[in-house]
Scaffold this motif. Structure first.
Motif, short mmCIF file in Angstrom:
data_model
loop_
_atom_site.label_atom_id
_atom_site.label_comp_id
_atom_site.label_asym_id
_atom_site.label_seq_id
_atom_site.Cartn_x
_atom_site.Cartn_y
_atom_site.Cartn_z
N ALA A 2 -20.33 42.17 15.49
CA ALA A 2 -19.98 41.89 14.27
C ALA A 2 -18.26 41.37 14.56
N VAL A 3 -18.24 40.64 13.57
CA VAL A 3 -16.77 40.06 13.55
C VAL A 3 -16.20 40.40 12.19
N GLU A 4 -15.10 41.07 12.18
CA GLU A 4 -14.24 41.39 10.93
C GLU A 4 -13.16 40.31 10.50
N VAL A 5 -13.46 39.71 9.00
CA VAL A 5 -12.62 38.66 8.74
C VAL A 5 -11.30 39.61 7.88
N VAL A 6 -10.23 39.46 8.44
CA VAL A 6 -9.09 40.12 7.71
C VAL A 6 -8.15 39.05 6.90
N ALA A 7 -7.47 39.82 5.97
CA ALA A 7 -6.34 38.85 4.99
C ALA A 7 -5.24 38.86 6.11
N PRO A 8 -4.55 37.56 6.09
CA PRO A 8 -3.80 37.31 6.93
C PRO A 8 -2.13 37.51 6.27
N MET A 9 -2.35 37.87 5.01
CA MET A 9 -1.05 38.24 4.20
C MET A 9 -1.51 39.05 2.92
N PRO A 10 -0.69 39.78 2.31
CA PRO A 10 -0.92 40.39 1.26
C PRO A 10 -1.11 39.31 -0.08
N GLY A 11 -2.19 39.87 -0.99
CA GLY A 11 -2.45 38.89 -2.18
C GLY A 11 -3.62 39.43 -2.95
N THR A 12 -3.91 38.70 -3.78
CA THR A 12 -5.14 39.02 -4.72
C THR A 12 -6.49 38.14 -4.45
N ILE A 13 -7.49 39.03 -4.40
CA ILE A 13 -8.76 38.04 -4.37
C ILE A 13 -9.20 37.09 -5.40
N ALA A 14 -8.99 35.95 -5.17
CA ALA A 14 -9.04 35.01 -6.47
C ALA A 14 -10.72 34.88 -6.43
N GLU A 15 -11.34 34.28 -5.73
CA GLU A 15 -12.74 34.25 -5.63
C GLU A 15 -13.32 34.52 -4.33
N ILE A 16 -14.55 35.06 -4.45
CA ILE A 16 -15.52 35.08 -3.30
C ILE A 16 -16.66 33.99 -3.11
N LEU A 17 -16.74 33.29 -2.26
CA LEU A 17 -17.50 32.15 -1.99
C LEU A 17 -18.96 32.19 -1.55
N VAL A 18 -19.17 33.44 -0.90
CA VAL A 18 -20.44 33.90 -0.10
C VAL A 18 -20.99 35.14 -0.68
N VAL A 61 -5.23 43.20 -2.07
CA VAL A 61 -5.38 43.33 -0.36
C VAL A 61 -4.01 43.40 0.32
N ASP A 62 -3.96 44.18 1.47
CA ASP A 62 -2.93 44.03 2.22
C ASP A 62 -3.04 43.25 3.55
N THR A 63 -2.03 43.05 4.35
CA THR A 63 -2.27 42.09 5.51
C THR A 63 -2.91 42.97 6.55
N ASN A 64 -4.30 42.13 7.29
CA ASN A 64 -4.96 42.99 8.08
C ASN A 64 -5.96 43.87 7.38
N GLN A 65 -5.92 43.88 6.09
CA GLN A 65 -7.17 44.67 5.50
C GLN A 65 -8.57 43.88 5.63
N VAL A 66 -9.42 44.33 6.19
CA VAL A 66 -10.76 43.85 6.34
C VAL A 66 -11.62 43.42 5.15
N LEU A 67 -11.53 42.00 4.79
CA LEU A 67 -12.22 41.36 3.82
C LEU A 67 -13.96 41.54 3.71
N LEU A 68 -14.38 41.09 4.91
CA LEU A 68 -15.70 40.99 5.07
C LEU A 68 -16.21 40.93 6.55
N VAL A 69 -17.43 41.09 6.82
CA VAL A 69 -18.13 41.40 8.28
C VAL A 69 -19.10 40.31 8.42
N LEU A 70 -18.97 39.78 9.64
CA LEU A 70 -20.02 38.65 9.80
C LEU A 70 -20.72 39.23 11.28
N GLU A 71 -22.08 38.77 10.95
CA GLU A 71 -22.83 39.55 12.36
C GLU A 71 -23.35 37.99 13.00
#
Length: 71
Positions: A2-18, A61-71
């Motif tokens: 598994a690979v965790e995809v994390v936020a590089p900076m704090p912000g707001t999720i505008a759109e989830i594309l997957v 979201v905060d910096t380094n918060q996990v957004l999604l997990v890839l396998e």
């Protein structure tokens, strides 16, 4: 592996594309993160399948918060 995809900076999720189960390729856009009045694409660090999405659109979201997990 598994690979965790994390936020590089704090912000707001505008759109989830997957969706869970989608196959993605390296550098494919996964999420749009709005930060500092800019839309920042978050891309896949490696080829894989979306295993889990841990955020929803409009989530803060905060910096380094996990957004999604890839396998």
């Amino acid at each position: 592996m598994a690979v965790e995809v994390v936020a590089p900076m704090p912000g707001t999720i505008a759109e989830i594309l997957v969706e869970v189960g989608d196959n993605v390729r390296t550098d494919e856009e996964l999420v749009i993160l709005e930060a500092m009045k800019m839309e920042n694409p978050i891309v896949a660090p490696a080829d894989g399948t979306v295993k889990e999405i841990k955020v929803a659109e409009e989530d803060k979201v905060d910096t380094n918060q996990v957004l999604l997990v890839l396998e």
